[in-house]
Design an enzyme around this catalytic site. Structure first.
Site, PDB file in Angstrom:
ATOM      1  N   HIS A  83      -3.474 -38.154  30.500  1.00 23.68           N
ATOM      2  CA  HIS A  83      -2.833 -37.270  29.449  1.00 23.68           C
ATOM      3  C   HIS A  83      -4.142 -36.460  28.644  1.00 23.68           C
ATOM      4  O   HIS A  83      -4.055 -35.287  28.506  1.00 23.68           O
ATOM      5  CB  HIS A  83      -2.112 -37.617  28.569  1.00 23.68           C
ATOM      6  CG  HIS A  83      -0.716 -38.416  29.199  1.00 23.68           C
ATOM      7  ND1 HIS A  83       0.098 -37.998  29.891  1.00 23.68           N
ATOM      8  CD2 HIS A  83      -0.427 -39.901  29.433  1.00 23.68           C
ATOM      9  CE1 HIS A  83       1.014 -38.609  30.300  1.00 23.68           C
ATOM     10  NE2 HIS A  83       0.706 -39.794  30.085  1.00 23.68           N
TER      11      HIS A  83
ATOM     12  N   ARG B  37     -10.439 -27.890  34.773  1.00 24.12           N
ATOM     13  CA  ARG B  37     -11.439 -27.532  33.936  1.00 24.12           C
ATOM     14  C   ARG B  37     -12.330 -26.403  34.661  1.00 24.12           C
ATOM     15  O   ARG B  37     -12.128 -26.120  36.061  1.00 24.12           O
ATOM     16  CB  ARG B  37     -12.282 -28.611  33.691  1.00 24.12           C
ATOM     17  CG  ARG B  37     -11.744 -29.579  32.790  1.00 24.12           C
ATOM     18  CD  ARG B  37     -12.521 -30.984  32.647  1.00 24.12           C
ATOM     19  NE  ARG B  37     -12.474 -31.922  33.941  1.00 24.12           N
ATOM     20  CZ  ARG B  37     -13.305 -32.940  33.975  1.00 24.12           C
ATOM     21  NH1 ARG B  37     -13.900 -33.547  32.828  1.00 24.12           N
ATOM     22  NH2 ARG B  37     -13.061 -33.715  35.044  1.00 24.12           N
TER      23      ARG B  37
ATOM     24  N   GLU C  90      -8.599 -32.046  41.327  1.00 26.90           N
ATOM     25  CA  GLU C  90     -10.141 -31.470  41.427  1.00 26.90           C
ATOM     26  C   GLU C  90     -10.743 -31.673  42.689  1.00 26.90           C
ATOM     27  O   GLU C  90     -11.660 -30.688  43.105  1.00 26.90           O
ATOM     28  CB  GLU C  90     -10.717 -32.528  40.387  1.00 26.90           C
ATOM     29  CG  GLU C  90     -10.202 -32.156  39.035  1.00 26.90           C
ATOM     30  CD  GLU C  90     -10.924 -33.244  37.967  1.00 26.90           C
ATOM     31  OE1 GLU C  90     -10.717 -32.931  36.789  1.00 26.90           O
ATOM     32  OE2 GLU C  90     -11.262 -34.229  38.437  1.00 26.90           O
TER      33      GLU C  90
END
Length: 502
Positions: A31, A162, A265
């Site tokens: 989270h 990201r 990712e």
């Protein structure tokens, strides 16, 4: 016919964002890390604060993030009241990620006056949030119960990743050799699957090196003894930065990971991945990526043995379809989720004001943009002298409602209504700075609501037939096809919005 243009000058305060999440050895750190990715997406556009509970594992929160700690004595039932007393609804949007933020929590947060974004992966509760983001490729709108106003952002096009991984997602990759493995089982790894997977890899001669990333909440010790024994083949890491993590992944051409953020990712870096699940919230991501043939199926990891990991990996190495899986990873993760997610958040801060004298140059620059001129019926560049005369006339015209669209109080575009006896004609322009965020439809919806607070006559939109983006924007704003018409020699669609539809 003359109309009086009523004031549309609402005092709207610029919004800051509250990012709300916790993490610990029981529930893992997923989270927190999902919200870290959102922080990186919006931090150049919004002021923010990271809000977490005192009981959370807070040392993983980047030191650069302004952080507020909720006292241990404040439980989830008291939390909305505590937040409202310390971070005012008038000036904040909340983005929350966590299983404790249930229906009752969301309902209370909304009652306090906040705009709320909820990041979900369980598809369990009735949703009261303004926006729900679930980046599983398996979930569809039919899986949710929600309020009529709740907007859903579903699938990997909204992947919470990201920036470096989003950049990596845009690159092509071909795997010809499998000899370097990556292993990560998340923040806590409660079943200690790391040690089993690594032992399985050590039995396979193909692998010269195995890189093992341990989560911030990882408590097991046996991996370090194994690393000491196989120091030539095994290397462990912990608490890596984004840049460090992607560098480790880029060295690898095979991976074992659960169906969580780490899997997304790895899919951006692109390699054959053995994936499965060990907690319920991983199942939807697993199902979605399995259906898309993006991962090699490991199913339920909880009771895996060392031998099972070894045999599964051997089958993958022998497979002749590895490049197909990598190509599917590339198609699912296109690197553009940053723009889409920022557009969703920007959409929560839309407001309008009437155009004023000081807007003349801003509107001139917007109007002379190459794409704007291309989509206009008069595509010639506009001369400043002519523009000034036109602009000053329009902002004083009682039959023109000339609105500047604002994103978080910053000028972001124009919506203009030319009002006649039986209908109004609408024109829209989105600043180049905000293109790609699907804001045109949001501008149209919000401005139509303002328009129909004053007027009753329907709105018509004239769109060049080849301007597909505009057609989508108007349709998303509930405008419907009315007729074809030739405008300035161009075959055009005419779309219409009635008051009862707006």
């Amino acid at each position: 016919m003359s109309f009086r243009i009523q004031a549309i000058e609402l005092k709207v305060m610029a919004k800051k964002i509250i990012f709300r999440a916790d993490g610990n050895s029981t529930n893992g750190l997923g989270h927190l890390y999902r919200l870290f990715s959102l922080v990186e997406i919006v931090k150049d556009s919004y002021e923010f604060v990271f809000l977490t509970h005192e009981s959370s594992t807070n040392d993983v929160i980047p030191k650069a993030y302004p952080t507020v700690i909720i006292p241990k004595a404040i439980g989830v039932e008291e939390e909305p009241e505590w937040i409202a007393a310390n971070l005012f609804p008038e000036t904040h949007i909340i983005i929350a990620d966590g299983y404790q933020f249930t229906t009752s929590y969301q309902k209370e947060i909304k009652a306090k006056g906040y705009r709320l974004v909820y990041v979900d992966d369980l598809v369990k509760d009735h949703m009261y949030a303004d926006l729900v983001v679930n980046h599983s490729p398996y979930i569809r709108e039919k899986h949710y119960t929600k309020e009529p106003y709740t907007k859903l952002a579903l699938g990997t096009q909204y992947a919470l990743l990201r920036p470096l991984f989003l950049d990596e997602a845009t690159k092509n990759k071909t795997i010809t050799t499998i000899d370097t493995a990556f292993v990560c089982f998340g923040g806590a790894d409660p079943y200690n699957l790391t040690i089993k997977a690594v032992k399985g890899l050590l039995q396979i001669s193909n692998f010269k090196t195995t890189h093992v990333v341990l989560g911030g909440a990882y408590k097991h010790e046996d991996i370090f003894a194994l690393e000491a024994k196989h120091s030539d083949k095994l290397k462990t890491y912990k608490n890596l930065s984004e840049e460090q993590l992607i560098k480790v992944m880029q060295q690898c051409n095979f991976a074992i990971a659960p169906a969580s953020t780490i899997l997304y990712e790895l899919s951006c870096v692109k390699m054959p991945i053995l994936s499965g699940y060990y907690v319920g919230n991983q199942k939807y991501i697993y199902k979605g990526l399995s259906e898309k043939r993006t991962i090699f199926e490991g199913k339920d990891f909880r009771n895996y043995s060392v031998n099972e990991f070894e045999q599964k990996v051997k089958l993958i190495i022998e497979s002749n379809s590895i490049q197909t899986y990598i190509d599917h990873q590339k198609s699912l993760f296109d690197g553009n989720s940053k723009v889409r997610l920022l557009g969703l958040i920007n959409g929560l801060t839309i407001s309008f004001r009437k155009a004023i004298e000081e807007d003349v140059l801003q509107v001139f620059n917007w109007s002379n943009d190459v794409l704007v001129r291309k989509n206009s019926y008069n595509s010639e560049p506009i001369k400043l002298e002519n523009h000034k005369k036109w602009f000053h006339k329009k902002i004083r015209d009682e039959n023109t409602l000339f609105l500047i669209a604002l994103i978080n109080n910053e000028p972001a575009g124009i919506v203009r209504f030319e009002i006649d006896d039986s209908y109004a004609t609408v024109g829209i322009l989105v600043s180049k700075s905000y293109r790609g965020q699907k804001l045109a439809g949001e501008f149209l919806k919000a401005s139509a609501k303002k328009y129909f607070e004053i007027y009753s006559v329907p709105i018509l939109a004239y769109i060049k037939k080849d301007n597909k983006a505009s057609v989508k924007a108007f349709e998303s704003a509930r405008y419907t096809y009315f007729k074809d018409e030739i405008i300035s020699g161009c075959v055009s669609f005419v779309y219409k919005l009635e008051k009862e539809d707006g």
